[in-house]
Design a protein around this motif. Sequence first.
Motif, mmCIF file in Angstrom:
data_model
loop_
_atom_site.group_PDB
_atom_site.id
_atom_site.type_symbol
_atom_site.label_atom_id
_atom_site.label_comp_id
_atom_site.label_asym_id
_atom_site.label_seq_id
_atom_site.Cartn_x
_atom_site.Cartn_y
_atom_site.Cartn_z
ATOM 1 N N GLN A 75 0.993 -1.301 0.058
ATOM 2 C CA GLN A 75 -0.085 -0.180 -0.124
ATOM 3 C C GLN A 75 0.850 1.187 0.083
ATOM 4 O OE1 GLN A 75 -2.697 -0.273 3.386
ATOM 5 N NE2 GLN A 75 -3.868 -1.949 2.661
ATOM 6 N N VAL A 76 0.698 2.099 -1.034
ATOM 7 C CA VAL A 76 1.286 3.261 -0.923
ATOM 8 C C VAL A 76 0.755 4.402 -0.061
ATOM 9 C CG1 VAL A 76 2.066 5.119 -2.430
ATOM 10 C CG2 VAL A 76 1.968 2.891 -3.375
ATOM 11 N N LYS A 77 1.606 5.075 0.829
ATOM 12 C CA LYS A 77 1.072 6.111 1.591
ATOM 13 C C LYS A 77 0.447 7.383 0.968
ATOM 14 C CE LYS A 77 4.559 4.727 4.930
ATOM 15 N NZ LYS A 77 6.057 5.336 5.689
ATOM 16 N N PRO A 78 -0.636 7.739 0.806
ATOM 17 C CA PRO A 78 -1.403 8.828 0.349
ATOM 18 C C PRO A 78 -0.745 10.370 0.931
ATOM 19 C CG PRO A 78 -2.929 7.844 1.571
ATOM 20 C CD PRO A 78 -1.687 7.051 1.809
ATOM 21 N N ALA A 186 14.268 12.325 2.123
ATOM 22 C CA ALA A 186 13.454 11.995 3.422
ATOM 23 C C ALA A 186 11.847 12.104 2.806
ATOM 24 C CB ALA A 186 13.350 13.069 4.452
ATOM 25 N N LEU A 187 11.603 13.045 1.755
ATOM 26 C CA LEU A 187 10.390 12.758 1.194
ATOM 27 C C LEU A 187 10.153 11.616 0.203
ATOM 28 C CD1 LEU A 187 8.033 14.636 0.620
ATOM 29 C CD2 LEU A 187 9.222 15.527 -1.769
ATOM 30 N N THR A 188 11.106 11.029 -0.210
ATOM 31 C CA THR A 188 11.001 9.914 -0.964
ATOM 32 C C THR A 188 10.557 8.824 0.039
ATOM 33 O OG1 THR A 188 12.339 10.240 -2.776
ATOM 34 C CG2 THR A 188 12.003 8.211 -2.473
ATOM 35 N N ALA A 192 7.132 6.303 0.400
ATOM 36 C CA ALA A 192 7.411 4.828 -0.004
ATOM 37 C C ALA A 192 6.228 3.727 0.339
ATOM 38 C CB ALA A 192 8.838 4.390 0.430
ATOM 39 N N PRO A 193 6.008 2.918 -0.494
ATOM 40 C CA PRO A 193 5.047 1.976 -0.032
ATOM 41 C C PRO A 193 5.347 1.285 1.261
ATOM 42 C CG PRO A 193 5.937 1.422 -2.191
ATOM 43 C CD PRO A 193 6.832 2.429 -1.530
ATOM 44 N N GLU A 194 4.184 0.935 2.094
ATOM 45 C CA GLU A 194 4.384 0.448 3.479
ATOM 46 C C GLU A 194 4.651 -1.186 3.211
ATOM 47 O OE1 GLU A 194 0.544 1.038 5.156
ATOM 48 O OE2 GLU A 194 1.007 3.158 5.619
ATOM 49 N N PRO A 195 5.742 -1.668 4.167
ATOM 50 C CA PRO A 195 6.023 -3.002 4.241
ATOM 51 C C PRO A 195 4.461 -3.836 4.305
ATOM 52 C CG PRO A 195 6.738 -2.048 6.123
ATOM 53 C CD PRO A 195 6.285 -0.932 5.232
#
Length: 203
Positions: A75-78, A186-188, A192-195
């Motif tokens: 899941q990608v953090k919005p 830090a922004l990347t 980033a997608p959650e594990p």
Amino acid sequence: MGGQYRITGDKYPRMRPPRRHGRLVAAVVASVAVLGLIGWGTLQLIDVFTGGGDKPAAAGSARCRTKTAAAPAAQVKPQPRPGQITVNVYNATRRTGLAKSTADELRKRGFRIGKVGNASKQFDKKVRGTGILLGSAAAQDTSLPVLGTQLGGAEPRADARKGTDVDLILGDGFRGLTKQPAADQALTALTAPEPTAPTKKNC
């Protein structure tokens, strides 16, 4: 012996009925058949209670492998992009021109700039740390973390505002924004997608 019946010849008459060998053989065969059925039934019960041999276990293992192979999608953090965030920059220190130079640098990094000037009396000359990131309750998990990648050590706070803009209030400990390569990294990491959690086996 006298009388009507006389024994003649050299053989005595049979005093008991002849043995019935046919019935004895039938009884033996029936007993063997019953014992065979009992043994077969016992084996069937053992198979039932022990899982039915090796083939079902192998099938179960195949099902387990199928379940563990299908992992859920990450899941990608919005998070909003810098260009979607309007930042008001306020100077709470005694140094002049600090708000304008900081706003110019944030603009170069893609942020939208709103108001620029001195901090209100609530914060003027009262911020000892690097700065304060001020926004609505909804901005605490969206806009403020993104802005926080540009200024390490800033304190996030929430107020009762209704708008989506956020405030950057510069304090006495401010020495400049985070270097852009580190801020970009830090922004990347922030977006980033959650594990994903490992899939549990149900067998």
